[in-house]
Design a protein around this motif. Structure first.
Motif, PDB file in Angstrom:
ATOM      1  N   VAL A 119       1.271   6.989  -6.670  1.00  0.00           N
ATOM      2  CA  VAL A 119       0.274   7.956  -7.011  1.00  0.00           C
ATOM      3  C   VAL A 119       0.932   9.644  -6.677  1.00  0.00           C
ATOM      4  O   VAL A 119       0.361  10.343  -7.289  1.00  0.00           O
ATOM      5  CB  VAL A 119      -1.244   7.692  -6.143  1.00  0.00           C
ATOM      6  N   ALA A 120       1.137   9.640  -5.306  1.00  0.00           N
ATOM      7  CA  ALA A 120       1.999  10.815  -5.084  1.00  0.00           C
ATOM      8  C   ALA A 120       2.848  11.523  -6.111  1.00  0.00           C
ATOM      9  O   ALA A 120       2.826  12.727  -6.465  1.00  0.00           O
ATOM     10  CB  ALA A 120       2.726  10.779  -3.729  1.00  0.00           C
ATOM     11  N   ARG A 123       0.904  -1.250   0.156  1.00  0.00           N
ATOM     12  CA  ARG A 123       0.036  -0.070   0.057  1.00  0.00           C
ATOM     13  C   ARG A 123       1.002   1.250  -0.168  1.00  0.00           C
ATOM     14  O   ARG A 123       0.500   2.365  -0.627  1.00  0.00           O
ATOM     15  CB  ARG A 123      -0.784  -0.028   1.274  1.00  0.00           C
ATOM     16  N   THR A 124       2.143   1.179   0.711  1.00  0.00           N
ATOM     17  CA  THR A 124       2.861   2.341   0.640  1.00  0.00           C
ATOM     18  C   THR A 124       3.564   2.573  -0.610  1.00  0.00           C
ATOM     19  O   THR A 124       3.459   3.788  -0.978  1.00  0.00           O
ATOM     20  CB  THR A 124       4.138   2.200   1.700  1.00  0.00           C
ATOM     21  N   LYS A 125       3.955   1.617  -1.232  1.00  0.00           N
ATOM     22  CA  LYS A 125       4.427   1.986  -2.691  1.00  0.00           C
ATOM     23  C   LYS A 125       3.184   2.476  -3.669  1.00  0.00           C
ATOM     24  O   LYS A 125       3.649   3.197  -4.500  1.00  0.00           O
ATOM     25  CB  LYS A 125       4.794   0.611  -3.192  1.00  0.00           C
ATOM     26  N   ALA A 149      -1.532  10.675   3.377  1.00  0.00           N
ATOM     27  CA  ALA A 149      -1.360   9.264   3.970  1.00  0.00           C
ATOM     28  C   ALA A 149       0.028   8.872   4.071  1.00  0.00           C
ATOM     29  O   ALA A 149       0.162   8.057   4.701  1.00  0.00           O
ATOM     30  CB  ALA A 149      -2.091   8.585   2.857  1.00  0.00           C
ATOM     31  N   LEU A 150       1.050   9.414   3.405  1.00  0.00           N
ATOM     32  CA  LEU A 150       2.292   8.874   3.583  1.00  0.00           C
ATOM     33  C   LEU A 150       3.113   9.665   4.702  1.00  0.00           C
ATOM     34  O   LEU A 150       4.284   9.481   4.849  1.00  0.00           O
ATOM     35  CB  LEU A 150       3.196   9.096   2.499  1.00  0.00           C
ATOM     36  N   ARG A 151       2.489  10.894   5.330  1.00  0.00           N
ATOM     37  CA  ARG A 151       3.257  11.600   6.151  1.00  0.00           C
ATOM     38  C   ARG A 151       3.826  11.061   7.315  1.00  0.00           C
ATOM     39  O   ARG A 151       4.898  11.498   7.958  1.00  0.00           O
ATOM     40  CB  ARG A 151       2.214  12.782   6.716  1.00  0.00           C
ATOM     41  N   LEU A 174      -2.490  16.279  -2.319  1.00  0.00           N
ATOM     42  CA  LEU A 174      -2.511  16.448  -1.244  1.00  0.00           C
ATOM     43  C   LEU A 174      -2.980  14.916  -0.538  1.00  0.00           C
ATOM     44  O   LEU A 174      -2.328  14.484   0.497  1.00  0.00           O
ATOM     45  CB  LEU A 174      -3.224  17.386  -0.503  1.00  0.00           C
ATOM     46  N   LEU A 175      -3.853  14.224  -1.036  1.00  0.00           N
ATOM     47  CA  LEU A 175      -4.283  13.190  -0.526  1.00  0.00           C
ATOM     48  C   LEU A 175      -3.195  11.975  -0.269  1.00  0.00           C
ATOM     49  O   LEU A 175      -3.103  11.603   0.962  1.00  0.00           O
ATOM     50  CB  LEU A 175      -5.407  12.598  -1.483  1.00  0.00           C
TER      51      LEU A 175
END
Length: 394
Positions: free
Chosen positions: A12-13, A5-7, A181-183, A176-177
């Motif tokens: 996407v970012a 999910r992180t990747k 989520a990755l912050r 931003l989305l």
């Protein structure tokens, strides 16, 4: 959060960031005639707005390192996205040329920080897929530039120039989305190793060669985004619509290179120098063609000019390929882009000055030729296949 999910969030970012990296640059010059109906934009003001992109990108290199080393790349990019959104909003609401300039600088400072941090994001999340992911995001960056110029006039005809400039803020908001989520992954970036830090990055011949490689593409890109429509209008007698379409052609020709060059660069290091020499040859050909053509087949010469920045995706890929550590990627990216955009700012301004003095565009076209010729020399150092880290240690 699972690694899978992180990747996905990271890709996407990266994609959304790339789609925002050039919209503020390429969407302005096709709208000059629309904006002049409402806001006074003399040639000097247009020139100042033209240098806003490389100037902001140069300044951004001094702004990217400190927050990234303190709060991490993801949180820095969240702040960057907010700056881009605010800039698009101010551009859309501009009441005079000063507000338009400030709004442009806000957008472009955010995009400049994104330029620096994109290779770091790639190295952080996809260290074994540098070529593939670099190709992916550079392609989207090229698409961003083309979309900005191609859609500027149709959007202005649909809802006015303010709508045309401001609607790009929606794309920035989407960025931003995944970043939010990755912050939690946003940890401070490590400083350069002590043995490297003892010598400034400018002591590396390879870092200079990478700067020269990107410098040529920056000059071609930002002089064209600032002045090419007006140059073609006055020097080659095309219509406003044709000038916008030809700028879009110039921008879209970066897409094939963005798709192909990073993968080739990773797999075949011996092709690095030939890519630079091809890029240089195309730039010189396009400049001379536009200078001497009588208007026929102009798209061929603009196309050749658009192939001049073929080495741009190579330059961005080299930040990773010629750096052993992620901290070196950040340092070389800051150095190379800072030097490139500082040089480009000066040249974009000089093009406007010489246009005002001479009333023509010969200086701009000979400048393109000279910069492309000089960039060919960078291939000599790049062909040695040295790492920046090694040059600074020994």
């Amino acid at each position: 959060m699972t690694e899978r999910r992180t990747k996905w969030l990271a890709i996407v970012a990266i994609a959304l960031l790339a789609l925002n990296m050039r919209t503020a640059v390429s969407s302005f010059s096709p709208l000059v005639t629309f904006i002049q109906d409402e806001i006074s934009l003399p040639i000097v003001t247009i020139g100042l707005l033209g240098i806003a992109a490389p100037l902001a990108f140069a300044i951004a290199t001094t702004m990217a390192n400190a927050p990234t080393r303190k709060i991490g790349v993801e949180k820095t990019l969240i702040a960057t996205s907010l700056l881009i959104i605010g800039g698009h909003a101010l551009r859309a609401l501009s009441w005079d040329s000063t507000a338009l300039f400030v709004g442009s600088m806000m957008c472009l400072l955010g995009m400049g920080i994104g330029n620096i941090l994109m290779p770091v994001m790639v190295r952080k999340y996809f260290p074994n897929r540098v070529g593939l992911i670099s190709s992916f995001y550079i392609s989207l960056t090229a698409l961003s530039a083309s979309a900005g110029s191609f859609l500027a006039v149709p959007f202005a005809e649909l809802g006015g120039w303010r709508f045309s400039l401001g609607q790009w803020g929606l794309m920035a908001a989407l960025t931003l989305l995944p970043l939010i989520a990755l912050r939690k992954n946003s940890t401070p970036e490590k400083p350069l190793p002590g043995v490297i830090k003892q010598k400034a990055i400018w002591r590396s011949p390879t870092a200079w060669a990478i700067f020269g490689t990107q410098g040529m593409t920056s000059v071609f890109g930002y002089v064209s985004f600032a002045w090419l429509p007006l140059l073609l209008l006055e020097h080659n007698s095309v219509s406003v619509a044709e000038a916008g379409a030809l700028l879009s052609l110039f921008a879209i020709l970066g897409l094939p290179a963005a798709l192909i060059v990073p993968g080739l660069a990773v797999k075949y290091t011996q092709l690095h120098a030939p890519i630079i020499w091809f890029s240089s040859a195309m730039g010189m050909t396009g400049a001379l063609g536009i200078l001497w053509t009588d208007g026929s087949h102009l798209w061929v010469w603009v196309g050749a000019l658009g192939l001049g920045p073929t080495m741009f995706p190579l330059a961005l890929t080299l930040y990773n390929l010629r750096s052993r550590e992620r901290s070196t990627v950040l340092a070389v990216s800051s150095f190379g882009q800072g030097m490139s955009y500082t040089m480009t700012t000066i040249i974009v301004f000089l093009v406007g000055v010489f246009r005002e003095i001479t009333g023509g565009w010969e200086f701009a076209l000979w400048m393109f030729f000279g910069v492309a010729l000089f960039s060919a020399l960078m291939g000599i150092q790049i062909a040695k296949n040295h790492f920046v880290d090694d040059e600074l240690v020994h």
